[in-house]
Design a protein around this motif. Sequence first.
Motif, mmCIF file in Angstrom:
data_model
loop_
_atom_site.group_PDB
_atom_site.id
_atom_site.type_symbol
_atom_site.label_atom_id
_atom_site.label_comp_id
_atom_site.label_asym_id
_atom_site.label_seq_id
_atom_site.Cartn_x
_atom_site.Cartn_y
_atom_site.Cartn_z
ATOM 1 N N GLU A 88 0.835 -1.205 0.000
ATOM 2 C CA GLU A 88 0.000 0.000 0.000
ATOM 3 C C GLU A 88 0.866 1.250 0.000
ATOM 4 O O GLU A 88 1.743 1.404 0.848
ATOM 5 N N GLY A 89 0.614 2.124 -0.957
ATOM 6 C CA GLY A 89 1.430 3.326 -1.051
ATOM 7 C C GLY A 89 0.656 4.518 -1.560
ATOM 8 O O GLY A 89 -0.570 4.560 -1.533
ATOM 9 N N ALA A 90 1.410 5.500 -2.022
ATOM 10 C CA ALA A 90 0.842 6.738 -2.544
ATOM 11 C C ALA A 90 1.402 6.991 -3.936
ATOM 12 O O ALA A 90 2.473 6.487 -4.295
ATOM 13 N N ALA A 91 0.675 7.781 -4.699
ATOM 14 C CA ALA A 91 1.096 8.109 -6.065
ATOM 15 C C ALA A 91 0.790 9.570 -6.351
ATOM 16 O O ALA A 91 -0.062 10.181 -5.704
ATOM 17 N N ILE A 92 1.500 10.109 -7.322
ATOM 18 C CA ILE A 92 1.190 11.429 -7.866
ATOM 19 C C ILE A 92 1.252 11.338 -9.388
ATOM 20 O O ILE A 92 2.219 10.814 -9.942
ATOM 21 N N LEU A 93 0.195 11.832 -10.026
ATOM 22 C CA LEU A 93 0.164 11.966 -11.479
ATOM 23 C C LEU A 93 0.257 13.447 -11.825
ATOM 24 O O LEU A 93 -0.283 14.294 -11.104
ATOM 25 N N THR A 94 0.921 13.749 -12.927
ATOM 26 C CA THR A 94 1.019 15.142 -13.351
ATOM 27 C C THR A 94 1.131 15.243 -14.863
ATOM 28 O O THR A 94 1.629 14.325 -15.525
ATOM 29 N N ARG A 95 0.694 16.390 -15.374
ATOM 30 C CA ARG A 95 0.842 16.706 -16.800
ATOM 31 C C ARG A 95 2.068 17.579 -17.047
ATOM 32 O O ARG A 95 2.315 17.983 -18.172
ATOM 33 N N HIS A 96 2.835 17.883 -15.992
ATOM 34 C CA HIS A 96 3.987 18.771 -16.089
ATOM 35 C C HIS A 96 5.286 17.973 -16.008
ATOM 36 O O HIS A 96 5.317 16.884 -15.419
ATOM 37 N N PRO A 97 6.383 18.484 -16.564
ATOM 38 C CA PRO A 97 7.667 17.790 -16.464
ATOM 39 C C PRO A 97 8.147 17.746 -15.007
ATOM 40 O O PRO A 97 8.134 18.766 -14.316
ATOM 41 N N VAL A 98 8.532 16.573 -14.559
ATOM 42 C CA VAL A 98 8.984 16.390 -13.180
ATOM 43 C C VAL A 98 10.476 16.678 -13.098
ATOM 44 O O VAL A 98 11.278 16.025 -13.761
ATOM 45 N N GLN A 99 10.840 17.643 -12.277
ATOM 46 C CA GLN A 99 12.245 18.009 -12.114
ATOM 47 C C GLN A 99 12.904 17.240 -10.970
ATOM 48 O O GLN A 99 14.093 16.946 -11.014
ATOM 49 N N GLU A 100 12.130 16.926 -9.927
ATOM 50 C CA GLU A 100 12.662 16.167 -8.795
ATOM 51 C C GLU A 100 11.572 15.240 -8.266
ATOM 52 O O GLU A 100 10.392 15.559 -8.334
ATOM 53 N N GLU A 101 11.999 14.091 -7.731
ATOM 54 C CA GLU A 101 11.095 13.169 -7.055
ATOM 55 C C GLU A 101 11.516 13.051 -5.596
ATOM 56 O O GLU A 101 12.694 13.125 -5.271
ATOM 57 N N HIS A 102 10.533 12.858 -4.714
ATOM 58 C CA HIS A 102 10.806 12.799 -3.288
ATOM 59 C C HIS A 102 10.081 11.604 -2.675
ATOM 60 O O HIS A 102 8.946 11.297 -3.063
ATOM 61 N N SER A 103 10.715 10.958 -1.719
ATOM 62 C CA SER A 103 10.092 9.876 -0.965
ATOM 63 C C SER A 103 10.812 9.754 0.368
ATOM 64 O O SER A 103 12.034 9.623 0.408
ATOM 65 N N PHE A 104 10.058 9.804 1.469
ATOM 66 C CA PHE A 104 10.691 9.729 2.783
ATOM 67 C C PHE A 104 9.667 9.284 3.828
ATOM 68 O O PHE A 104 8.472 9.532 3.705
ATOM 69 N N HIS A 105 10.174 8.610 4.851
ATOM 70 C CA HIS A 105 9.331 8.187 5.962
ATOM 71 C C HIS A 105 9.064 9.351 6.908
ATOM 72 O O HIS A 105 9.926 10.209 7.112
ATOM 73 N N VAL A 106 7.879 9.355 7.501
ATOM 74 C CA VAL A 106 7.570 10.299 8.570
ATOM 75 C C VAL A 106 7.185 9.573 9.859
ATOM 76 O O VAL A 106 7.035 10.206 10.901
ATOM 77 N N SER A 107 7.033 8.270 9.808
ATOM 78 C CA SER A 107 6.686 7.482 10.986
ATOM 79 C C SER A 107 7.940 7.118 11.772
ATOM 80 O O SER A 107 9.065 7.148 11.251
ATOM 81 N N ASN A 108 7.747 6.761 13.047
ATOM 82 C CA ASN A 108 8.861 6.282 13.857
ATOM 83 C C ASN A 108 9.400 4.980 13.300
ATOM 84 O O ASN A 108 10.608 4.770 13.221
ATOM 85 N N ASP A 109 8.494 4.086 12.927
ATOM 86 C CA ASP A 109 8.860 2.779 12.382
ATOM 87 C C ASP A 109 8.936 2.868 10.862
ATOM 88 O O ASP A 109 8.087 3.499 10.227
ATOM 89 N N GLU A 110 9.951 2.259 10.273
ATOM 90 C CA GLU A 110 10.081 2.223 8.815
ATOM 91 C C GLU A 110 9.884 0.815 8.256
ATOM 92 O O GLU A 110 10.114 0.583 7.076
ATOM 93 N N ASP A 111 9.427 -0.102 9.099
ATOM 94 C CA ASP A 111 9.215 -1.493 8.694
ATOM 95 C C ASP A 111 7.904 -1.599 7.927
ATOM 96 O O ASP A 111 6.834 -1.307 8.473
ATOM 97 N N PRO A 112 7.941 -2.029 6.669
ATOM 98 C CA PRO A 112 6.692 -2.124 5.901
ATOM 99 C C PRO A 112 5.722 -3.173 6.433
ATOM 100 O O PRO A 112 4.548 -3.170 6.061
ATOM 101 N N ALA A 113 6.191 -4.064 7.303
ATOM 102 C CA ALA A 113 5.298 -5.048 7.897
ATOM 103 C C ALA A 113 4.351 -4.410 8.921
ATOM 104 O O ALA A 113 3.328 -5.001 9.275
ATOM 105 N N ASN A 114 4.689 -3.222 9.377
ATOM 106 C CA ASN A 114 3.852 -2.487 10.330
ATOM 107 C C ASN A 114 2.896 -1.587 9.550
ATOM 108 O O ASN A 114 3.328 -0.674 8.845
ATOM 109 N N TRP A 115 1.595 -1.812 9.691
ATOM 110 C CA TRP A 115 0.622 -1.064 8.894
ATOM 111 C C TRP A 115 0.570 0.412 9.257
ATOM 112 O O TRP A 115 -0.001 1.215 8.515
ATOM 113 N N LYS A 116 1.198 0.786 10.375
ATOM 114 C CA LYS A 116 1.238 2.201 10.751
ATOM 115 C C LYS A 116 2.443 2.936 10.160
ATOM 116 O O LYS A 116 2.571 4.153 10.350
ATOM 117 N N THR A 117 3.317 2.234 9.458
ATOM 118 C CA THR A 117 4.443 2.890 8.800
ATOM 119 C C THR A 117 3.919 3.851 7.733
ATOM 120 O O THR A 117 3.063 3.494 6.926
#
Length: 259
Positions: A88-117
């Motif tokens: 389960e994740g997130a997506a962004i669609l755009t009609r504009h040229p992408v100059q940079e992509e970003h992805s980072f955790h904001v939860s305490n846990d970064e384990d994908p097995a934890n549904w609260k990550t």
Amino acid sequence: MKLLTLNCHSWLEDNQWEKLGILADTIAEKEYDVIALQEVNQLISEEEAFIKKDNFALILLQELKKRGVTGYSFIWDYAHVGYDRFEEGAAILTRHPVQEEHSFHVSNDEDPANWKTRKIIGITIPIRNEKVTFYSCHLGWWQDEEEPFMSQADRLFEKAAGPFFLMGDFNNDADTRGEGYDYLMKKGLLDTFHLAQKRDEGTTIQGDIAGWDENDKGLRIDLILSSRMINVQSSAAIFNGTNRPIISDHYGVEVELDW
């Protein structure tokens, strides 16, 4: 400029393909500049690949192409395993040229097995000779002792670079004082709902859904927030049964900016 955010509840909906078609038809008609999606799922059991063939955003792009819409690109990343069978994740669609992509955790846990990550994704695109970043957000709950909203919001602000928009499911009701919504406002964000010259009541969930058990009222938890003042022509809930058919357990939010 037109923006859309929607928690898709993907592959968990009855009549999912019909609802996916409604989403694709709407995007084809309205030509949003940036679309932030949450609960963008793909089956773990599909072939070994980062973005698998049943990825909801990938199939949405394919459906758009069937409708003659070819100008969109997308990014996706997943945060955790959902319902024991999805990435389960997130997506962004755009009609504009992408100059940079970003992805980072904001939860305490970064384990994908934890549904609260929780993980935030974003894109930086050129808008009128400046770089603007759009983040697709799916955050936790104010009262959660393991993964409190406040610490997730703090991490998000450590990473967010302006000017920027936060779009998504914030799991905090905008009408509940002293909790997550007020915390975001104190950080200087501006709610496009309140900036809009024309707006509806703004409800994005109605009644009891996953994560909001025993809720008996309409809440506004899906938001589009700006890091600076901007002219907003309109803000409206969409896919709510009045403005297009319901396609998820969340309604979407669409805004039009003078930009």
